[in-house]
Write an enzyme that holds these catalytic residues in place. Structure first.
Site, PDB file in Angstrom:
ATOM      1  N   GLU A   1      -4.745   8.733   2.554  1.00 24.19           N
ATOM      2  CA  GLU A   1      -3.492   8.732   2.536  1.00 24.19           C
ATOM      3  C   GLU A   1      -3.048   7.997   1.199  1.00 24.19           C
ATOM      4  O   GLU A   1      -3.318   6.944   1.189  1.00 24.19           O
ATOM      5  CB  GLU A   1      -2.334   8.355   3.709  1.00 24.19           C
ATOM      6  CG  GLU A   1      -2.440   9.340   4.862  1.00 24.19           C
ATOM      7  CD  GLU A   1      -1.562   8.821   6.190  1.00 24.19           C
ATOM      8  OE1 GLU A   1      -0.575   8.174   5.738  1.00 24.19           O
ATOM      9  OE2 GLU A   1      -2.000   9.037   7.110  1.00 24.19           O
TER      10      GLU A   1
ATOM     11  N   GLU B   1      -4.497   3.986  10.987  1.00 22.43           N
ATOM     12  CA  GLU B   1      -3.621   2.783  11.239  1.00 22.43           C
ATOM     13  C   GLU B   1      -3.361   2.249  12.014  1.00 22.43           C
ATOM     14  O   GLU B   1      -2.353   2.103  12.651  1.00 22.43           O
ATOM     15  CB  GLU B   1      -2.284   3.223  10.373  1.00 22.43           C
ATOM     16  CG  GLU B   1      -2.570   4.314   8.961  1.00 22.43           C
ATOM     17  CD  GLU B   1      -0.919   4.138   8.324  1.00 22.43           C
ATOM     18  OE1 GLU B   1      -0.002   3.936   8.993  1.00 22.43           O
ATOM     19  OE2 GLU B   1      -1.219   4.401   7.191  1.00 22.43           O
TER      20      GLU B   1
HETATM   21  C1  FCB Z   1       1.684   6.383   7.106  1.00 24.34           C
HETATM   22  C2  FCB Z   1       1.431   7.173   8.166  1.00 24.34           C
HETATM   23  C3  FCB Z   1       1.540   8.761   8.116  1.00 24.34           C
HETATM   24  C4  FCB Z   1       3.084   8.610   7.124  1.00 24.34           C
HETATM   25  C5  FCB Z   1       3.053   7.754   5.930  1.00 24.34           C
HETATM   26  C6  FCB Z   1       4.137   7.898   5.150  1.00 24.34           C
HETATM   27  O1  FCB Z   1       1.870   5.057   7.653  1.00 24.34           O
HETATM   28  O2  FCB Z   1      -0.043   7.226   8.610  1.00 24.34           O
HETATM   29  O3  FCB Z   1       1.730   9.425   9.199  1.00 24.34           O
HETATM   30  O4  FCB Z   1       4.052   8.563   8.084  1.00 24.34           O
HETATM   31  O5  FCB Z   1       2.941   6.387   6.437  1.00 24.34           O
END
Ligand code: FCB
Length: 461
Positions: free
Chosen positions: A369, A175
């Protein structure tokens, strides 16, 4: 790929045979042991000690104590049946002074972790940078300094050198939008500088670091190289209103295209170069940089949590998260929200994946994620987190639908294996499939973990 399940007579959404199922975590959020075996502070150690930055002044000093309990955590993953574990490596454990000699004791920890994963039949997927820059490098300018990109590639090589014989899949950054725009443009994340121009410098140097590290990993023999970006579909309030449409294009540029285009095509979008120039000029983008950033990747990691809705409204001040967006407002969509206040819209994931497949067609995708925080409680050894099950189920069905529509999606990694230090929210927000009692470090599989395990077992929903 939807077939009828004989036992229930209902449709079973099956995923492709080689689809990868896993869970994700990040070093600072789970490891603890921040002063052990030669680790030096990262920008998150500093930030969490800065008054008023993190909920209740909490830190990652202990977190889930994963540094000592990793074997128990791998055993839990095995129980879930995951085939892939995405974790991150802590740069200040490996190179305590940021650039110089390698600290073997730091590498030893990941060595043990990787061996334990492999013995459990789980593929390790290592992310090299999930936000924990060594503080010593921040003191020398952090990601606003071009040198940091080169130091990052040197660190990547050192890690590969030790783990490359066993780790097949490598991710450079997690990210970069958050690292650059939240970290340097706001006070919401470390280092919390709140300098819009620095955010643009950081974005470029992060991308350059990705390109240099990807090239170094490949040259060293890495089999799978990737980078993870957090993306969001940006919708105009009124798709017929050209001002709303222009607002959506700008926010899409600053959130998505400013990273995607250089990574995939080796060039910045023209409108984003123009936008960047307003803050920093373009002197920091040297000849050849964009080509380096476009180093080939084997798949793009996609983190998706929520959609974005925007509208044009004269007089609205710019959001600090998107510098230069005067006149753009972010109306609250009429959708349910998670404990983070993030709107829930599973179809946003489908739209995002379909758009990526259309605009970046030759790049395979993996969801690295996806998940949700809710107010969970453990009662008599059980956590009945029906809302999280619903979130995961609807998002997985949206991903399945995207595959039906032709998207080359290779896998899904749930955020997160277990509750952990949720950055500025401290331990207040729980994203885990596994509940963690921070007083006793007891882990309890939530209902969502049991449900997810069933999905993995059937390769479908
Ligand atoms: C993302 C992050 C991760 C976690 C999630 C909820 O932005 O990569 O570390 O905090 O959000």
């Amino acid at each position: 790929m939807t077939q009828t399940d004989d036992r229930t007579g209902t449709g079973l959404a099956l995923f492709p045979p080689a689809f990868r199922w896993g869970v994700a975590t990040a070093a600072y959020q789970i490891e603890g042991a921040t002063a052990e075996d030669g680790r030096t502070p990262s920008i998150w150690d500093t930030f969490s000690r800065t008054p008023d930055r993190v909920h209740l002044g909490q830190t990652g000093d202990v977190a889930c104590d994963h540094y000592h309990r990793y074997a128990e955590d791998v055993a839990l993953m095995r129980e879930l049946g995951v085939d892939t574990y995405r974790f991150s490596i802590s740069w200040p454990r490996i190179k305590p002074d940021g650039t110089g000699p390698v600290n073997p004791r730091g590498l030893d920890f990941y060595d043990r972790l990787v061996d334990t994963l492999l013995a459990a039949g789980i593929n390790p997927m290592a992310t090299l940078y999930h936000w924990d820059l060594p503080q010593v490098l921040e003191d020398r300018g952090g990601w606003t300094a071009r040198d940091t990109a080169h130091h990052f590639a040197g660190y990547a090589e050192a890690v590969y050198d030790r783990l490359g014989d066993r780790v097949r899949t490598w991710t450079t950054l997690n990210e970069p939008w958050c690292s650059a725009f939240l970290g340097y443009g706001t006070v919401d994340q470390a280092p919390g500088r709140a300098e819009p121009a620095s955010a643009f410098l950081a974005a470029h140097h992060l991308l350059l670091g990705h390109g240099l590290a990807a090239r170094a990993l490949r040259a060293a023999g890495a089999r799978e190289v990737s980078v993870t970006v957090n993306l969001t579909p940006v919708s105009p309030r009124d798709p017929q209103d050209r001002h709303d449409v222009a607002a959506a294009r700008l926010v899409d540029g600053l959130h998505n295209r400013i990273f995607l285009d250089p990574i995939v095509y080796g060039r910045y979008p023209a409108d984003m170069l123009e936008h960047t120039a307003r803050f920093t000029g373009l002197g920091h983008i040297l000849d050849g940089d964009e080509e380096l950033i476009g180093a080939p990747i084997d798949f793009l990691g996609v983190n998706y949590y929520a959609p974005t809705h925007v509208a044009a409204k004269v007089g609205t001040p710019s959001s600090d998260r998107f510098p230069g967006t005067e006149g753009v407002e972010h109306p609250e969509p009429d959708l349910p929200v998670t404990a983070m206040g993030w709107p829930v819209e599973a179809d946003g994931l489908r739209r995002l994946l379909v758009r990526l497949a259309r605009d970046y067609p030759s790049t395979p995708l993996m969801i690295t994620e996806n998940g949700a925080a809710y107010h969970d409680s453990a009662e008599d050894g059980r956590v009945a987190d029906a809302e999280r099950v619903d979130y995961l189920r609807t998002h997985l069905l949206a991903a399945h639908q995207a595959i039906q529509e032709g998207v080359d999606l290779r896998g899904y990694l749930a955020w997160s294996l277990m509750d952990n230090f949720e950055w500025a929210y401290g331990y207040d927000k729980r994203f885990g499939l596994i509940h963690v009692d921070y007083d006793t470090q007891t882990r309890v599989l939530k209902d969502s973990a049991l449900w997810y395990s069933g999905v993995i077992g059937r390769n479908g929903i």
